[in-house]
Design a protein around this motif. Structure first.
Motif, PDB file in Angstrom:
ATOM      1  N   GLU A   1      26.246   8.648  -5.794  1.00 20.48           N
ATOM      2  CA  GLU A   1      25.956   7.509  -4.891  1.00 20.48           C
ATOM      3  C   GLU A   1      26.147   7.908  -3.422  1.00 20.48           C
ATOM      4  O   GLU A   1      25.328   7.572  -2.570  1.00 20.48           O
ATOM      5  N   LYS A   2      27.254   8.644  -3.147  1.00 20.53           N
ATOM      6  CA  LYS A   2      27.526   8.971  -1.736  1.00 20.53           C
ATOM      7  C   LYS A   2      26.389   9.813  -1.147  1.00 20.53           C
ATOM      8  O   LYS A   2      25.894   9.542  -0.059  1.00 20.53           O
ATOM      9  N   GLU A   3      25.955  10.825  -1.898  1.00 19.35           N
ATOM     10  CA  GLU A   3      24.900  11.718  -1.389  1.00 19.35           C
ATOM     11  C   GLU A   3      23.594  10.937  -1.177  1.00 19.35           C
ATOM     12  O   GLU A   3      22.896  11.120  -0.191  1.00 19.35           O
ATOM     13  N   LEU A   4      23.310  10.011  -2.097  1.00 19.64           N
ATOM     14  CA  LEU A   4      22.075   9.225  -1.956  1.00 19.64           C
ATOM     15  C   LEU A   4      22.156   8.305  -0.745  1.00 19.64           C
ATOM     16  O   LEU A   4      21.196   8.147   0.013  1.00 19.64           O
ATOM     17  N   LEU A   5      23.349   7.724  -0.524  1.00 27.03           N
ATOM     18  CA  LEU A   5      23.501   6.822   0.626  1.00 27.03           C
ATOM     19  C   LEU A   5      23.403   7.619   1.938  1.00 27.03           C
ATOM     20  O   LEU A   5      22.744   7.189   2.890  1.00 27.03           O
TER      21      LEU A   5
ATOM     22  N   ARG B   1       0.825  -1.223   0.000  1.00 25.95           N
ATOM     23  CA  ARG B   1       0.000   0.000   0.000  1.00 25.95           C
ATOM     24  C   ARG B   1       0.856   1.269   0.000  1.00 25.95           C
ATOM     25  O   ARG B   1       0.355   2.374  -0.004  1.00 25.95           O
ATOM     26  N   LEU B   2       2.188   1.102   0.025  1.00 20.49           N
ATOM     27  CA  LEU B   2       3.050   2.297   0.146  1.00 20.49           C
ATOM     28  C   LEU B   2       3.391   2.931  -1.199  1.00 20.49           C
ATOM     29  O   LEU B   2       3.903   4.051  -1.249  1.00 20.49           O
ATOM     30  N   GLY B   3       3.164   2.164  -2.283  1.00 23.57           N
ATOM     31  CA  GLY B   3       3.445   2.740  -3.605  1.00 23.57           C
ATOM     32  C   GLY B   3       4.931   2.931  -3.875  1.00 23.57           C
ATOM     33  O   GLY B   3       5.340   3.895  -4.538  1.00 23.57           O
ATOM     34  N   GLY B   4       5.741   2.058  -3.321  1.00 24.13           N
ATOM     35  CA  GLY B   4       7.169   2.123  -3.664  1.00 24.13           C
ATOM     36  C   GLY B   4       7.898   3.234  -2.908  1.00 24.13           C
ATOM     37  O   GLY B   4       7.320   3.938  -2.085  1.00 24.13           O
ATOM     38  N   CYS B   5       9.194   3.384  -3.221  1.00 25.53           N
ATOM     39  CA  CYS B   5      10.031   4.376  -2.502  1.00 25.53           C
ATOM     40  C   CYS B   5      11.199   4.748  -3.411  1.00 25.53           C
ATOM     41  O   CYS B   5      11.770   3.899  -4.087  1.00 25.53           O
ATOM     42  N   ARG B   6      11.525   6.058  -3.457  1.00 21.08           N
ATOM     43  CA  ARG B   6      12.627   6.510  -4.322  1.00 21.08           C
ATOM     44  C   ARG B   6      13.975   6.263  -3.630  1.00 21.08           C
ATOM     45  O   ARG B   6      14.054   6.258  -2.382  1.00 21.08           O
ATOM     46  N   THR B   7      14.992   6.097  -4.431  1.00 22.11           N
ATOM     47  CA  THR B   7      16.356   5.921  -3.882  1.00 22.11           C
ATOM     48  C   THR B   7      16.699   7.117  -2.978  1.00 22.11           C
ATOM     49  O   THR B   7      16.416   8.268  -3.322  1.00 22.11           O
ATOM     50  N   GLY B   8      17.246   6.799  -1.802  1.00 22.19           N
ATOM     51  CA  GLY B   8      17.630   7.868  -0.873  1.00 22.19           C
ATOM     52  C   GLY B   8      16.508   8.275   0.057  1.00 22.19           C
ATOM     53  O   GLY B   8      16.723   9.018   1.026  1.00 22.19           O
ATOM     54  N   GLN B   9      15.291   7.781  -0.215  1.00 21.96           N
ATOM     55  CA  GLN B   9      14.141   8.087   0.647  1.00 21.96           C
ATOM     56  C   GLN B   9      13.867   6.933   1.598  1.00 21.96           C
ATOM     57  O   GLN B   9      14.486   5.861   1.488  1.00 21.96           O
ATOM     58  N   ALA B  10      12.921   7.143   2.537  1.00 17.50           N
ATOM     59  CA  ALA B  10      12.604   6.089   3.515  1.00 17.50           C
ATOM     60  C   ALA B  10      11.122   6.119   3.854  1.00 17.50           C
ATOM     61  O   ALA B  10      10.504   7.193   3.858  1.00 17.50           O
ATOM     62  N   LYS B  11      10.548   4.916   4.106  1.00 18.69           N
ATOM     63  CA  LYS B  11       9.139   4.830   4.519  1.00 18.69           C
ATOM     64  C   LYS B  11       9.051   3.844   5.687  1.00 18.69           C
ATOM     65  O   LYS B  11       9.903   2.967   5.823  1.00 18.69           O
ATOM     66  N   ILE B  12       8.016   3.975   6.521  1.00 18.93           N
ATOM     67  CA  ILE B  12       7.950   3.177   7.753  1.00 18.93           C
ATOM     68  C   ILE B  12       6.698   2.303   7.775  1.00 18.93           C
ATOM     69  O   ILE B  12       5.644   2.704   7.259  1.00 18.93           O
ATOM     70  N   THR B  13       6.878   1.078   8.329  1.00 18.55           N
ATOM     71  CA  THR B  13       5.733   0.172   8.499  1.00 18.55           C
ATOM     72  C   THR B  13       5.804  -0.426   9.900  1.00 18.55           C
ATOM     73  O   THR B  13       6.769  -0.186  10.643  1.00 18.55           O
ATOM     74  N   GLY B  14       4.841  -1.265  10.228  1.00 20.76           N
ATOM     75  CA  GLY B  14       4.895  -2.003  11.494  1.00 20.76           C
ATOM     76  C   GLY B  14       5.978  -3.074  11.437  1.00 20.76           C
ATOM     77  O   GLY B  14       6.543  -3.344  10.385  1.00 20.76           O
TER      78      GLY B  14
ATOM     79  N   VAL C   1      15.842   2.879   0.345  1.00 20.31           N
ATOM     80  CA  VAL C   1      16.405   2.318  -0.891  1.00 20.31           C
ATOM     81  C   VAL C   1      17.762   2.957  -1.146  1.00 20.31           C
ATOM     82  O   VAL C   1      17.857   4.176  -1.393  1.00 20.31           O
ATOM     83  N   GLY C   2      18.794   2.108  -1.038  1.00 14.22           N
ATOM     84  CA  GLY C   2      20.155   2.615  -1.252  1.00 14.22           C
ATOM     85  C   GLY C   2      20.470   2.749  -2.734  1.00 14.22           C
ATOM     86  O   GLY C   2      19.780   2.174  -3.579  1.00 14.22           O
ATOM     87  N   PRO C   3      21.532   3.484  -3.059  1.00 10.24           N
ATOM     88  CA  PRO C   3      21.950   3.637  -4.461  1.00 10.24           C
ATOM     89  C   PRO C   3      22.696   2.386  -4.949  1.00 10.24           C
ATOM     90  O   PRO C   3      23.374   1.727  -4.158  1.00 10.24           O
ATOM     91  N   LYS C   4      22.529   2.091  -6.203  1.00  9.33           N
ATOM     92  CA  LYS C   4      23.351   1.035  -6.818  1.00  9.33           C
ATOM     93  C   LYS C   4      24.711   1.675  -7.145  1.00  9.33           C
ATOM     94  O   LYS C   4      24.769   2.817  -7.628  1.00  9.33           O
ATOM     95  N   TRP C   5      25.806   0.961  -6.867  1.00 13.86           N
ATOM     96  CA  TRP C   5      27.138   1.498  -7.100  1.00 13.86           C
ATOM     97  C   TRP C   5      27.427   1.505  -8.604  1.00 13.86           C
ATOM     98  O   TRP C   5      27.359   0.471  -9.250  1.00 13.86           O
TER      99      TRP C   5
END
Ligand code: APR
Length: 337
Positions: free
Chosen positions: A87-91, A50-63, A76-80
């Motif tokens: 990549e560093k800024e996204l991580l 139900r969260l509709g995914g998440c962009r790299t560098g962003q975060a979402k919370i569940t139970g 979602v971390g960056p792919k190297w």
């Protein structure tokens, strides 16, 4: 100890929130993502859908469902891709956004895996450095217990250069406990034999009071007692122009313990706590030894932990979190409390 590096399976960590190294669908995968979904059970996937995914560098919370935690924070971390595509800024953003969510949900404790350092191929040592830098700066402004969870020690790497420098520093100084003990025994035997034509003076003789030096009575001996560990700590904080919280946060020591030390002039800290404060105060090796002695400890070359501390002090590197990365790499206990 506000920031701990621990070897464990993150699905076993009992804390308020664990962080998942997810992919942008948030619908599960392999690695830590797979382990978390497996341990949490089907309810987690249903919520993620139900969260509709998440962009790299962003975060979402569940139970947390069947996990021993209240929440799961999915990031979602960056792919190297070689390190020149942000990549560093996204991580960094993954750790920052996850900590922000943990704070918003009043989490007192949170556990991180080494994001992007598995399937996404981010080199381990730089991935660890990003994690420690972002988490330690967050902890300078916030009170939270953060676990850096390392699943397989082989996957744990500090920089090659740092590791080999410390290794040779230890090899040059590490005095094997057995060899050292044997040497001591030999020296003791020699000491007991009078040298030909010269009566060897027992080393302690020089310090025994002669007739001229009247032995101190206990009363006056106690009256000349040195400043205690905590008195020296508080004096050094003032001399360095630091606040109490700047000092204990830099030492990776929690507030409660610091107030205990502050209120008890005879408080005896553990060796790692005493050293953590010496590092936070950026003391020289001599001053560190002096502070340790007031807590009843010494630095010794038959102890790898002590030699690693000596390495960082002599190289004027007083970053307690970087020192802990190295201590963890050499299977030593960590600084802080
Ligand atoms: N507990 C703690 N750490 C773990 C665990 C575990 N149970 N399992 C793996 N790890 C560690 C790995 O050793 C690695 O150091 O987590 C780190 C991240 O590795 P990955 O899980 O592969 O995550 P990442 O590199 O960010 O790749 C994400 O992999 O699993 C898929 O769906 C996920 O597509 C996404 C991608």
């Amino acid at each position: 100890m506000p920031l701990q590096i621990v070897r464990n399976d993150i699905t076993k960590i009992e804390c308020d929130a664990i962080v998942n190294a997810a992919n942008s669908t948030l619908l599960g995968g392999g690695g830590v993502d797979g382990a978390i979904h497996k341990a949490a059970g089907g309810g987690l996937l249903l919520e993620c859908m139900r969260l509709g995914g998440c962009r790299t560098g962003q975060a979402k919370i569940t139970g947390g469902y069947n996990l021993p935690c209240k929440y799961v924070i999915h990031t979602v971390g960056p792919k190297w891709k070689g390190g020149h595509n942000g990549e560093k800024e996204l991580l960094e953003s993954c750790y920052r956004e996850s900590l922000k969510l943990a704070k918003e949900y009043n989490c007192g404790s949170v556990a991180f895996p080494l994001i992007s350092s598995g399937v996404y191929g981010y080199p381990k040592a730089p991935a660890l450095k990003v994690a420690m830098d972002v988490i330690s700066s967050f902890l300078l402004e916030n009170d939270m217990l953060v676990y850096m969870v390392i699943f397989d020690k082989a996957a744990y790497q500090i920089s090659e250069k740092l590791f080999s420098e410390i290794k040779s520093y230890i090899d040059d100084r590490y005095v094997d406990r057995h060899r050292d003990a044997r040497l001591e025994r030999m020296r003791a035997v020699q000491m007991s034999q009078p040298l030909y034509g010269m009566e060897r003076v027992h080393p302690q003789a020089a310090s025994l009071p002669t007739a001229a030096q009247k032995p101190l009575d206990l009363e006056s001996a106690l009256g000349t007692i040195d400043e205690s560990f905590s008195e020296m700590l508080l004096r050094k904080i003032d001399e360095k122009g630091m606040t109490d919280s700047q000092c204990y946060k830099k030492a990776n020591v929690d507030r409660k313990l610091f107030s205990k030390i502050r209120s008890d002039v005879h408080y005896h800290p553990s060796k790692t706590t005493a050293i953590a404060f010496a590092i936070a105060l950026e003391l020289s090796l001599e001053e560190t030894k002096d502070m340790l002695m007031k807590a009843g400890f010494a630095l010794s070359h038959s102890n790898k932990f002590d030699i690693i501390i000596e390495y960082f002090i002599t190289n004027s590197n007083y970053n307690v979190f970087e020192i802990n990365e190295a201590l963890f790499a050499f299977d030593q206990s960590l600084l802080g409390a």
